[in-house]
Write a protein that holds these residues in place. Structure first.
Motif, PDB file in Angstrom:
ATOM      1  N   ASN A 156       0.581  -1.166  -0.124  1.00 59.92           N
ATOM      2  CA  ASN A 156       0.001  -0.044  -0.167  1.00 59.92           C
ATOM      3  C   ASN A 156       0.807   1.360  -0.029  1.00 59.92           C
ATOM      4  OD1 ASN A 156      -2.305  -1.455   0.123  1.00 59.92           O
ATOM      5  ND2 ASN A 156      -2.334  -1.541   2.236  1.00 59.92           N
ATOM      6  N   PHE A 157       1.831   1.278   0.796  1.00 60.54           N
ATOM      7  CA  PHE A 157       2.888   2.484   0.996  1.00 60.54           C
ATOM      8  C   PHE A 157       3.661   2.528  -0.612  1.00 60.54           C
ATOM      9  CE2 PHE A 157       7.145   4.131   1.693  1.00 60.54           C
ATOM     10  CZ  PHE A 157       6.744   5.381   2.148  1.00 60.54           C
ATOM     11  N   MET A 186       3.598   5.421  -5.929  1.00 65.50           N
ATOM     12  CA  MET A 186       3.416   5.270  -7.362  1.00 65.50           C
ATOM     13  C   MET A 186       2.318   6.258  -7.807  1.00 65.50           C
ATOM     14  SD  MET A 186       4.094   1.420  -7.900  1.00 65.50           S
ATOM     15  CE  MET A 186       4.045   1.340  -9.655  1.00 65.50           C
ATOM     16  N   TYR A 187       1.153   6.446  -7.202  1.00 70.04           N
ATOM     17  CA  TYR A 187       0.224   7.069  -7.495  1.00 70.04           C
ATOM     18  C   TYR A 187       0.387   8.642  -7.374  1.00 70.04           C
ATOM     19  CZ  TYR A 187      -3.793   4.067  -9.276  1.00 70.04           C
ATOM     20  OH  TYR A 187      -4.480   3.354 -10.025  1.00 70.04           O
ATOM     21  N   ILE A 234      -6.129   8.979  -3.020  1.00 70.60           N
ATOM     22  CA  ILE A 234      -6.839   9.031  -1.847  1.00 70.60           C
ATOM     23  C   ILE A 234      -7.303   7.589  -1.087  1.00 70.60           C
ATOM     24  CG2 ILE A 234      -9.114  10.103  -0.573  1.00 70.60           C
ATOM     25  CD1 ILE A 234      -9.142  12.315  -2.783  1.00 70.60           C
ATOM     26  N   ALA A 235      -7.907   6.629  -1.989  1.00 74.95           N
ATOM     27  CA  ALA A 235      -8.161   5.284  -1.515  1.00 74.95           C
ATOM     28  C   ALA A 235      -6.870   4.601  -1.043  1.00 74.95           C
ATOM     29  CB  ALA A 235      -8.773   4.557  -2.656  1.00 74.95           C
ATOM     30  N   TYR A 236      -5.825   4.582  -1.720  1.00 78.26           N
ATOM     31  CA  TYR A 236      -4.665   3.842  -1.302  1.00 78.26           C
ATOM     32  C   TYR A 236      -4.013   4.575   0.084  1.00 78.26           C
ATOM     33  CZ  TYR A 236      -3.938   0.829  -5.116  1.00 78.26           C
ATOM     34  OH  TYR A 236      -3.956  -0.077  -6.084  1.00 78.26           O
ATOM     35  N   LEU A 237      -4.383   6.052   0.020  1.00 81.62           N
ATOM     36  CA  LEU A 237      -3.933   6.562   1.345  1.00 81.62           C
ATOM     37  C   LEU A 237      -4.579   6.201   2.554  1.00 81.62           C
ATOM     38  CD1 LEU A 237      -2.291   8.668   2.860  1.00 81.62           C
ATOM     39  CD2 LEU A 237      -3.956  10.301   2.154  1.00 81.62           C
ATOM     40  N   VAL A 238      -5.939   6.221   2.259  1.00 75.79           N
ATOM     41  CA  VAL A 238      -6.964   5.661   3.249  1.00 75.79           C
ATOM     42  C   VAL A 238      -6.514   4.090   3.602  1.00 75.79           C
ATOM     43  CG1 VAL A 238      -9.417   5.027   4.118  1.00 75.79           C
ATOM     44  CG2 VAL A 238      -8.567   7.369   2.767  1.00 75.79           C
TER      45      VAL A 238
END
Length: 288
Positions: A220-221, A226-227, A269-273
């Motif tokens: 996820n990190f 990458m995003y 935002i989804a990957y951050l959450v």
């Protein structure tokens, strides 16, 4: 040999009632749209596929739970139903927006337009029914028995779906190095996220010889980093020196690139959450 028994709670529980509403509303929606005979093109085909697919799978889920046949399936049933209900929320919501934007024009005075408007309403109600199911089946804090019913698991489905929407909008990227990197980011993250979903449903994660929860936090990190680069590079290479053309129609490449920009931000935002929730689940243990 499995013996079928009737379990009426599959229909009378709150989750069962939500699924019944979803079955009825999805059936009503595609029937109304089919009666108009106006659902051609890629958008119409997608919407009809969404409603029919959700109707068939939800009906199958109800029957398997009603007859208590799902335990014989070689998959994690709770993970499968959680992933499907989240996918159905996203697909039906997309169709509820795309269908009226594509097929309903103002003024809406004909009988055909009235049926299309009613179909849009039932589609939106179907989206609410699936959203209620997701809310009812979502894992409580601290419960990780069904990964795809947790917030990180539901976000995995969201991330994969948004990546699919991005792929559907890709048309011209002129072989620019920055845009090619962004496409690589979308593809790599999509593949790994999809594999996580498939392995979870297939009960394969237990066979990995390493602490998978910590690996997922690391993934996820990395995906977040990458995003971040894609969020910067995609609009930079897509719009620098390229104002919106005056003759930009429905399938305008400039508008598609703008849509990809917003979808990239949504997935960022989804990957951050996802990273925040996954880190809390792994590194912050609730005292027993």
């Amino acid at each position: 040999m499995a013996v079928a028994r009737v379990n009426l709670r599959a229909l009378t529980s709150w989750v069962g009632i939500a699924r019944l509403f979803a079955v009825v509303l999805s059936c009503l929606t595609f029937s109304l749209v089919a009666s108009t005979g106006n659902f051609g093109g890629a958008s119409g085909t997608w919407c009809m596929f969404t409603w029919c697919f959700c109707f068939v799978v939800t009906l199958l889920v109800l029957l398997l739970e009603l007859l208590e046949l799902y335990p014989v399936l070689p998959l994690s049933w709770d993970d499968f139903t959680s992933a499907f209900s989240m996918l159905a929320v996203l697909m039906v919501f997309t169709s509820s927006v795309v269908f009226p934007a594509t097929f309903i024009s103002s003024p809406c005075s004909s009988n055909q337009c009235a049926r299309q408007a009613v179909a849009t309403t039932t589609s939106f109600l179907c989206f609410l029914a699936y959203a209620v199911e997701v809310g009812l089946t979502r894992a409580k804090p601290g419960d990780i028995s069904s990964f795809l019913s947790t917030v990180p698991g539901l976000l995995k489905v969201f991330e994969a779906y948004v990546a699919c929407l991005i792929f559907s909008l890709l048309d011209e990227y002129s072989h620019k190095s920055g845009l090619l990197w962004c496409i690589a980011v979308y593809s790599i993250c999509f593949i790994f996220t999809l594999l996580i979903i498939i392995f979870t449903i297939g009960r394969c994660l237990a066979y990995f010889p390493f602490p998978l929860d910590k690996v997922l936090v690391g993934y996820n990190f990395l995906a977040l980093l990458m995003y971040i680069t894609a969020t910067i590079l995609w609009p930079l290479y897509s719009f620098k020196g390229r104002p919106r053309p005056e003759s930009c129609g429905r399938n305008c490449s400039w508008d598609k690139h703008l849509g990809i920009t917003f979808l990239t931000i949504f997935n960022l935002i989804a990957y951050l959450v996802d990273l925040v929730y996954s880190s809390r689940m792994v590194f912050i243990r609730t005292p027993s």
